[in-house]
Enzyme design. Structure first.
Site, PDB file in Angstrom:
ATOM      1  N   LYS A   1      29.448  39.365  13.489  1.00 35.18           N
ATOM      2  CA  LYS A   1      29.863  39.571  14.876  1.00 35.18           C
ATOM      3  C   LYS A   1      29.389  40.943  15.346  1.00 35.18           C
ATOM      4  O   LYS A   1      29.886  41.975  14.882  1.00 35.18           O
ATOM      5  CB  LYS A   1      31.385  39.515  15.021  1.00 35.18           C
ATOM      6  CG  LYS A   1      31.795  39.446  16.478  1.00 35.18           C
ATOM      7  CD  LYS A   1      33.169  39.978  16.760  1.00 35.18           C
ATOM      8  CE  LYS A   1      33.184  41.414  17.195  1.00 35.18           C
ATOM      9  NZ  LYS A   1      32.507  41.745  18.454  1.00 35.18           N
TER      10      LYS A   1
ATOM     11  N   GLY B   1      33.826  50.491  12.159  1.00 37.96           N
ATOM     12  CA  GLY B   1      34.390  50.713  13.490  1.00 37.96           C
ATOM     13  C   GLY B   1      35.515  51.718  13.422  1.00 37.96           C
ATOM     14  O   GLY B   1      35.525  52.602  12.556  1.00 37.96           O
TER      15      GLY B   1
ATOM     16  N   GLY C   1      40.231  49.001  11.783  1.00 31.18           N
ATOM     17  CA  GLY C   1      40.162  48.893  10.318  1.00 31.18           C
ATOM     18  C   GLY C   1      41.526  48.557   9.725  1.00 31.18           C
ATOM     19  O   GLY C   1      41.636  47.742   8.807  1.00 31.18           O
TER      20      GLY C   1
ATOM     21  N   GLU D   1      34.318  50.946   6.822  1.00 31.15           N
ATOM     22  CA  GLU D   1      33.610  52.199   7.102  1.00 31.15           C
ATOM     23  C   GLU D   1      34.106  52.633   8.470  1.00 31.15           C
ATOM     24  O   GLU D   1      33.766  52.011   9.474  1.00 31.15           O
ATOM     25  CB  GLU D   1      32.104  51.930   7.065  1.00 31.15           C
ATOM     26  CG  GLU D   1      31.306  53.166   6.782  1.00 31.15           C
ATOM     27  CD  GLU D   1      31.025  53.934   8.039  1.00 31.15           C
ATOM     28  OE1 GLU D   1      31.827  54.841   8.368  1.00 31.15           O
ATOM     29  OE2 GLU D   1      30.041  53.614   8.707  1.00 31.15           O
TER      30      GLU D   1
ATOM     31  N   CYS E   1      29.656  58.220  13.178  1.00 26.06           N
ATOM     32  CA  CYS E   1      30.817  58.463  12.311  1.00 26.06           C
ATOM     33  C   CYS E   1      30.563  59.647  11.386  1.00 26.06           C
ATOM     34  O   CYS E   1      31.497  60.250  10.886  1.00 26.06           O
ATOM     35  CB  CYS E   1      31.172  57.213  11.531  1.00 26.06           C
ATOM     36  SG  CYS E   1      29.762  56.459  10.753  1.00 26.06           S
TER      37      CYS E   1
ATOM     38  N   GLU F   1      38.717  62.271  16.170  1.00 26.54           N
ATOM     39  CA  GLU F   1      37.307  61.922  16.326  1.00 26.54           C
ATOM     40  C   GLU F   1      37.005  61.774  17.822  1.00 26.54           C
ATOM     41  O   GLU F   1      37.641  60.981  18.514  1.00 26.54           O
ATOM     42  CB  GLU F   1      37.018  60.602  15.611  1.00 26.54           C
ATOM     43  CG  GLU F   1      35.560  60.229  15.666  1.00 26.54           C
ATOM     44  CD  GLU F   1      35.227  58.993  14.835  1.00 26.54           C
ATOM     45  OE1 GLU F   1      35.972  58.007  14.918  1.00 26.54           O
ATOM     46  OE2 GLU F   1      34.214  59.036  14.116  1.00 26.54           O
TER      47      GLU F   1
HETATM   48  P1  NDP Z   1      36.209  49.134  17.452  1.00 21.86           P
HETATM   49  O1  NDP Z   1      36.736  49.441  16.114  1.00 21.86           O
HETATM   50  O2  NDP Z   1      37.100  48.540  18.458  1.00 21.86           O
HETATM   51  O3  NDP Z   1      34.924  48.138  17.346  1.00 21.86           O
HETATM   52  C1  NDP Z   1      34.171  47.893  16.187  1.00 21.86           C
HETATM   53  C2  NDP Z   1      33.945  46.387  16.009  1.00 21.86           C
HETATM   54  O4  NDP Z   1      35.197  45.758  15.765  1.00 21.86           O
HETATM   55  C3  NDP Z   1      33.368  45.701  17.253  1.00 21.86           C
HETATM   56  O5  NDP Z   1      32.502  44.654  16.854  1.00 21.86           O
HETATM   57  C4  NDP Z   1      34.616  45.137  17.908  1.00 21.86           C
HETATM   58  O6  NDP Z   1      34.416  44.060  18.783  1.00 21.86           O
HETATM   59  C5  NDP Z   1      35.402  44.704  16.690  1.00 21.86           C
HETATM   60  N1  NDP Z   1      36.826  44.510  16.959  1.00 21.86           N
HETATM   61  C6  NDP Z   1      37.588  45.085  17.924  1.00 21.86           C
HETATM   62  N2  NDP Z   1      38.863  44.628  17.842  1.00 21.86           N
HETATM   63  C7  NDP Z   1      38.907  43.757  16.819  1.00 21.86           C
HETATM   64  C8  NDP Z   1      39.929  42.954  16.248  1.00 21.86           C
HETATM   65  N3  NDP Z   1      41.177  42.959  16.709  1.00 21.86           N
HETATM   66  N4  NDP Z   1      39.621  42.172  15.201  1.00 21.86           N
HETATM   67  C9  NDP Z   1      38.365  42.143  14.695  1.00 21.86           C
HETATM   68  N5  NDP Z   1      37.356  42.871  15.203  1.00 21.86           N
HETATM   69  C10 NDP Z   1      37.615  43.678  16.235  1.00 21.86           C
HETATM   70  O7  NDP Z   1      35.551  50.446  18.020  1.00 21.86           O
HETATM   71  P2  NDP Z   1      35.379  50.811  19.577  1.00 21.86           P
HETATM   72  O8  NDP Z   1      34.141  50.195  19.991  1.00 21.86           O
HETATM   73  O9  NDP Z   1      36.574  50.487  20.402  1.00 21.86           O
HETATM   74  O10 NDP Z   1      35.289  52.381  19.488  1.00 21.86           O
HETATM   75  C11 NDP Z   1      36.493  53.146  19.493  1.00 21.86           C
HETATM   76  C12 NDP Z   1      36.377  54.318  18.588  1.00 21.86           C
HETATM   77  O11 NDP Z   1      36.154  53.869  17.255  1.00 21.86           O
HETATM   78  C13 NDP Z   1      35.213  55.224  18.855  1.00 21.86           C
HETATM   79  O12 NDP Z   1      35.482  56.097  19.890  1.00 21.86           O
HETATM   80  C14 NDP Z   1      35.060  55.882  17.507  1.00 21.86           C
HETATM   81  O13 NDP Z   1      36.002  56.908  17.388  1.00 21.86           O
HETATM   82  C15 NDP Z   1      35.364  54.776  16.537  1.00 21.86           C
HETATM   83  N6  NDP Z   1      34.163  54.075  16.045  1.00 21.86           N
HETATM   84  C16 NDP Z   1      33.684  54.383  14.835  1.00 21.86           C
HETATM   85  C17 NDP Z   1      32.520  53.792  14.396  1.00 21.86           C
HETATM   86  C18 NDP Z   1      31.934  54.116  13.072  1.00 21.86           C
HETATM   87  O14 NDP Z   1      30.716  54.147  12.954  1.00 21.86           O
HETATM   88  N7  NDP Z   1      32.738  54.322  12.041  1.00 21.86           N
HETATM   89  C19 NDP Z   1      31.772  52.843  15.218  1.00 21.86           C
HETATM   90  C20 NDP Z   1      32.392  52.535  16.469  1.00 21.86           C
HETATM   91  C21 NDP Z   1      33.544  53.148  16.852  1.00 21.86           C
HETATM   92  P3  NDP Z   1      34.258  44.297  20.376  1.00 21.86           P
HETATM   93  O15 NDP Z   1      32.837  44.548  20.549  1.00 21.86           O
HETATM   94  O16 NDP Z   1      34.687  43.061  21.017  1.00 21.86           O
HETATM   95  O17 NDP Z   1      35.131  45.434  20.743  1.00 21.86           O
END
Ligand code: NDP
Length: 448
Positions: free
Chosen positions: A152, A205, A210, A227, A261, A351
């Site tokens: 996804k 994410g 997580g 991660e 990240c 962050e």
């Molecule tokens: P999210 O954790 O929401 O998104 C990461 C992935 O998880 C996306 O594919 C998202 O889908 C999916 N997701 C969201 N909600 C759910 C759920 N309930 N169940 C399963 N999957 C889900 O990150 P955000 O995009 O909201 O970013 C928010 C913050 O997260 C950032 O500001 C940053 O601090 C951190 N982040 C860290 C990352 C890293 O590299 N470690 C990467 C991205 C974000 P969808 O696209 O529909 O939201």
């Protein structure tokens, strides 16, 4: 249909159908059906298919880089580097297929051996900051171990991964082995987490999602690799090559507009070198070229969305030490920003995921380690010093998964990447990633 937007222009560049729970179930069923044949494939044949995929990524390098640059708003030079890494990742795991093997263990009365078995169907949930790169870090080891996958992409950035799925078919990877399901995290992601036929979730994410992955996975005792976020420290001692450390520091925070990240967003500087270093840092930050991501010379593009820009802006109150310029007009721009901070400040703890660096002084080695470790995260970090013994002392003392000494570079195809503490667990890249996509089976053969 969901509009996919270019963050630099705010224009819709594609419409993608957001899939639902039923379509997710169908993809899991397809992956389940494809699994027996994929796992049974001779290792050399599975390797050949992964190598072909790597070659196709190379042949479509410019096309994939353009897609990634437009969809994520990242500078084309950075996108090219990332797509280059994607090809290397598939080459690496093609080579790893027949090098990840079991052991024989001395026991009484027979022969004891271990096998590395694939898990089955794995669900991969990836973010928007490095859409294709992070997808490849999970796909490579998952496929090499003989798993089939349902991936996804983030709702904001599905395009490069959808194209990769087409290339996987073109490479000859059988239908059903790689399934990409664009849609909302709360729908598609949630369904993958709960689905009884999904054996593992590989997630990158936010720490918050997580936690939801971990909770949801408990229902079926799914394996998880997480991660998550980071608030990494770039520790600069007074005996370091200050010019070099300051010239490199902006790129460790402002690369990918800080949406990384691994961003070394806390810059810890020994007090006796603080004034000199902050002058050099501001000078170097002034040199970061912010602008049109399609321009070869651009080093920083916009943020991913208007909503994210609001979040980033909420971290900066008062007058920063330095605030750069951004282009006028459309686009989710936010300037390179350097603020002076204390370890307890929000800017020094949370962050930001944007181009904001917090500059913090420290008195001595012990205080540097204490401040670096005073974080719920532990993903990456850097140490700058000319004292080799101190470099290793501090490296061992900092609770973080990935560190670099006199460098800010710590992500490589062949070396493990992952976090301590709330930055997650499990390792990506290198041979270590294969551990997360296989299960050890122990078999005893009696010779009596
Ligand atoms: P999210 O954790 O929401 O998104 C990461 C992935 O998880 C996306 O594919 C998202 O889908 C999916 N997701 C969201 N909600 C759910 C759920 N309930 N169940 C399963 N999957 C889900 O990150 P955000 O995009 O909201 O970013 C928010 C913050 O997260 C950032 O500001 C940053 O601090 C951190 N982040 C860290 C990352 C890293 O590299 N470690 C990467 C991205 C974000 P969808 O696209 O529909 O939201």
């Amino acid at each position: 249909m969901t509009a996919v937007v270019n963050p630099a222009t705010e224009e819709t560049i594609a419409e993608v159908e957001a899939r639902g729970a039923d379509e997710t179930d169908a993809a899991v069923a397809a992956a389940k059906e494809a699994f027996p044949a994929w796992r049974a494939l001779a290792p050399a044949d599975r390797a050949r298919l992964l190598r072909r995929l790597a070659t196709l990524v190379e042949e479509h390098h410019e096309e994939l880089s353009r897609i990634e640059s437009r969809n994520a708003g990242k500078p084309i030079s950075g996108a090219r580097g990332e797509v280059g890494m994607v090809a290397q990742v598939f080459h690496f795991y093609a080579g790893a297929v027949d090098k990840h093997h079991g052991e024989t263990i001395p026991v009484a009365g027979g022969v004891d051996m271990t096998f590395r078995e694939p898990l089955g169907v794995v669900g991969l949930i990836v973010p928007w900051n490095f859409p294709l790169n992070i997808a490849s870090w999970k796909l490579g080891p998952a496929l090499a171990c003989g798993n089939t996958v349902v991936l996804k992409p983030a709702e904001l950035t599905p395009l490069s991964v959808l194209r990769l799925a087409e290339l996987a078919l073109e490479a000859g990877i059988p239908e059903g082995v790689v399934n990409v399901v664009p849609g909302k995290g709360s729908v598609v992601g949630q369904r993958l987490i709960e689905h009884p036929d999904v054996a593992k979730i590989g997630f990158t994410g936010s720490t918050e999602v997580g936690q939801q992955v971990m909770r949801g996975a408990a229902g079926t005792i799914k394996r998880v690799t997480l991660e998550l976020g980071g608030k990494s420290a770039n520790v600069v001692f007074a005996d370091a090559d200050l010019e070099r450390a300051a010239a490199a520091a902006p790129y460790a925070v402002f690369d990918n507009a800080g949406q990384d990240c691994c961003a070394r967003s806390r810059i810890l500087v020994e007090r006796s070198a603080y004034d000199r270093f902050s002058e050099l840092l501001v000078e170097a930050t002034r040199g970061v070229r912010v602008g049109d991501p399609e321009d070869d010379a651009t080093e920083m593009g916009p943020l991913i969305s208007a909503a994210h820009r609001e979040t980033v802006a909420s971290f900066v109150d008062g007058e920063p030490l330095y605030r750069g310029d951004v282009p006028d007009g459309k686009g989710f721009w936010y300037p390179c920003t350097v603020v002076e901070a204390r370890p307890g400040d929000r800017i020094a703890r949370d962050e930001v995921f944007g181009p904001v660096a917090a500059l913090i002084p420290f008195a001595d080695e012990a205080e540097a380690v204490r401040i670096a470790n005073d974080s719920e995260y532990g993903l990456s970090g850097s140490i700058w010093t000319s004292d080799g013994a101190r470099a290793f002392r501090v490296a061992r003392a900092i609770d973080t998964g990935v560190l670099s000494i006199n460098s800010n570079s710590s992500v490589r195809v062949s070396t493990p990447f992952g976090g301590f503490k709330q930055s997650g667990f499990g390792r990506e890249l290198g041979m270590h990633a294969l551990e997360g996509y296989s299960e050890v089976k122990n078999v005893f053969y009696s010779t009596d």
